[in-house]
Motif scaffolding. Structure first.
Motif, PDB file in Angstrom:
ATOM      1  N   UNK A 332      33.436  32.850  36.745  1.00  0.00           N
ATOM      2  CA  UNK A 332      32.769  33.373  37.929  1.00  0.00           C
ATOM      3  C   UNK A 332      33.723  33.558  39.091  1.00  0.00           C
ATOM      4  N   UNK A 333      34.850  32.836  39.074  1.00  0.00           N
ATOM      5  CA  UNK A 333      35.802  32.930  40.180  1.00  0.00           C
ATOM      6  C   UNK A 333      35.510  31.980  41.319  1.00  0.00           C
ATOM      7  N   UNK A 353      39.691  40.873  45.505  1.00  0.00           N
ATOM      8  CA  UNK A 353      40.875  41.451  44.880  1.00  0.00           C
ATOM      9  C   UNK A 353      41.448  40.489  43.842  1.00  0.00           C
ATOM     10  N   UNK A 354      41.521  39.213  44.208  1.00  0.00           N
ATOM     11  CA  UNK A 354      42.039  38.222  43.267  1.00  0.00           C
ATOM     12  C   UNK A 354      41.163  38.151  42.024  1.00  0.00           C
ATOM     13  N   UNK A 355      39.847  38.241  42.208  1.00  0.00           N
ATOM     14  CA  UNK A 355      38.926  38.170  41.060  1.00  0.00           C
ATOM     15  C   UNK A 355      39.130  39.369  40.135  1.00  0.00           C
ATOM     16  N   UNK A 356      39.298  40.550  40.712  1.00  0.00           N
ATOM     17  CA  UNK A 356      39.564  41.741  39.895  1.00  0.00           C
ATOM     18  C   UNK A 356      40.897  41.611  39.169  1.00  0.00           C
ATOM     19  N   UNK A 361      42.203  38.156  32.169  1.00  0.00           N
ATOM     20  CA  UNK A 361      42.054  36.776  31.713  1.00  0.00           C
ATOM     21  C   UNK A 361      40.620  36.514  31.276  1.00  0.00           C
ATOM     22  N   UNK A 362      39.662  36.987  32.084  1.00  0.00           N
ATOM     23  CA  UNK A 362      38.251  36.788  31.720  1.00  0.00           C
ATOM     24  C   UNK A 362      37.909  37.570  30.459  1.00  0.00           C
TER      25      UNK A 362
END
Length: 418
Positions: A332-333, A353-356, A361-362
């Motif tokens: 989920x981040x 941006x970091x999640x994208x 990895x996801x």
């Protein structure tokens, strides 16, 4: 700026998805065997990183000369590695004395040299300087710099030797002269501050069954309490650690709330505060990510209480040093740590941006659980090796090249952290 960021993310996705293995599980990943990394030699007079040695992005400021009679002499440790030749022209053993960080990087480089050129050893021509032979404020006076060659003194090897020093983790490497390579490291206390984004190992997360677990004990397969983009509590998979270090002492910010909860995290880690932004949601329910170092008393963070996430006022902020730091990543981040909601990301100020950027990895995690359930079960319970994950390191390097400097926290991790 927005277009450039999208191009950056697309490039990251492409680079990551064509690699032979994401390694988002424990260890170094799986799949086809990787080819040996091709090394590019440094050019004469080139230095990496491309900033001055005594700046934040390299080995940091000069902190004062260390003498045998000074209190700081205890910061130096002798290096008796038999795989390294020490010139020791003063015949005092001074070249063997260095900080622990310098020693660790030098020992790592010695292995690389022997692997690269069988029969050849690393040679140190200058280490700690107690006699004043170097320029004013030289890091040799602090045991943080070494001048090196190969034992055969083959100058044709020095370009590659410089690159091997970069790969070994020296914080600044300079192909300084035809006769040697100059390498230096950050001060020990500087390394302690630059921890990227982490939590102490003893911080706790809440599992799907309501029990708690120390962050340092997390394993792939654990499901943790987190929050979706609207602030609703959910449970999500723990994927991996972006960084884990069980021994180094680092500086943490402790953020304490009116209701008694407190979260401990490094300055560059992102934490959600209430309010801000443009949304139709009530102001109090808007989650705005900010660096931990930017949180102030009077602002509100989100606390898990009675099955909901509630904005609670911050009443006190202070710093502490602790040994060990861990940066968990969830699908989920986000993650609830010590009952306070935090982002899984750090260093870059934009959570989305970091999640994208972590999408590959996801995706790899999802594919591995979907098609390789037996393999995934074998991975569960196996500890991930310590250090900064290669993907996290790559993202940071790309960020320093492509993002504005104000987008990156000044106390983010170094490019080649320990």
């Amino acid at each position: 700026m927005l277009l450039r960021n999208k191009i950056l993310l697309l490039g990251l996705l492409c680079v990551s998805l064509v690699s032979s293995g994401m390694g988002c599980g424990p260890g170094r990943g799986y799949g086809r065997r990787k080819h040996p990394k091709k090394l590019t030699p440094l050019a004469y007079k080139q230095f990496i990183p491309n900033v001055a040695e005594k700046t934040l992005g390299a080995s940091g400021r000069y902190e004062g000369k260390i003498t045998r009679n000074s209190e700081r002499f205890k910061e130096l440790t002798p290096n008796y590695n038999t795989d390294i030749i020490f010139k020791d022209e003063e015949n005092t053993g001074a070249d063997r004395l260095m900080t622990q960080r310098c020693k660790d990087k030098l020992n790592s480089l010695a292995i690389s040299v022997m692997n690269r050129w069988p029969g050849v050893k690393l040679r140190v021509t200058e280490g700690w300087d107690e006699d004043g032979h170097h320029y004013e404020e030289s890091l040799h006076y602090e045991g943080r710099a070494v001048d090196i060659t190969t034992s055969d003194r083959d100058k044709s090897k020095y370009g590659i030797l410089s690159r091997l020093a970069v790969e070994a983790g020296f914080d600044w490497v300079h192909y300084e002269s035809k006769a040697h390579i100059h390498c230096s490291v950050k001060a020990e206390n500087s390394v302690a501050a630059k921890s990227g984004g982490c939590f102490p190992g003893w911080s706790t997360v809440t599992l799907h069954d309501g029990t708690t677990k120390a962050v340092k004990d997390l394993r792939p397969g654990d499901r943790l309490l987190a929050a979706d983009e609207k602030g609703n509590p959910i449970h999500t998979d723990f994927i991996m650690f972006l960084d884990q270090d069980s021994t180094t002492r680092r500086l943490f910010h402790v953020i304490e709330t009116h209701s008694g909860q407190k979260i401990t995290l490094t300055a560059a880690h992102l934490l959600f505060i209430s309010g801000g932004g443009n949304s139709s949601e009530p102001e109090e329910r808007i989650m705005s990510p900010v660096f931990a170092s930017q949180v102030r008393p009077g602002q509100k963070v989100f606390v898990f209480d009675a099955e909901t996430l509630t904005p609670v006022t911050v009443t006190r902020i202070y710093t502490q040093t602790h040994e060990g730091s861990f940066a968990p990543v969830t699908a989920q981040g986000t993650v609830v740590v010590d009952r306070v909601l935090a982002s899984c990301y750090a260093v870059i100020e934009d959570h989305d941006m970091a999640h994208w950027a972590l999408a590959p990895v996801r995706l790899t995690h999802w594919v591995s659980t979907l098609f390789s359930s037996s393999q995934q079960q074998q991975h569960q319970g196996r500890a991930q090796s310590e250090g900064v994950h290669w993907y996290s390191r790559m993202l940071y390097q790309l960020g320093t090249w492509l993002l504005d400097s104000h987008s990156i926290h000044p106390l983010g991790m170094s490019v080649y952290p320990s």
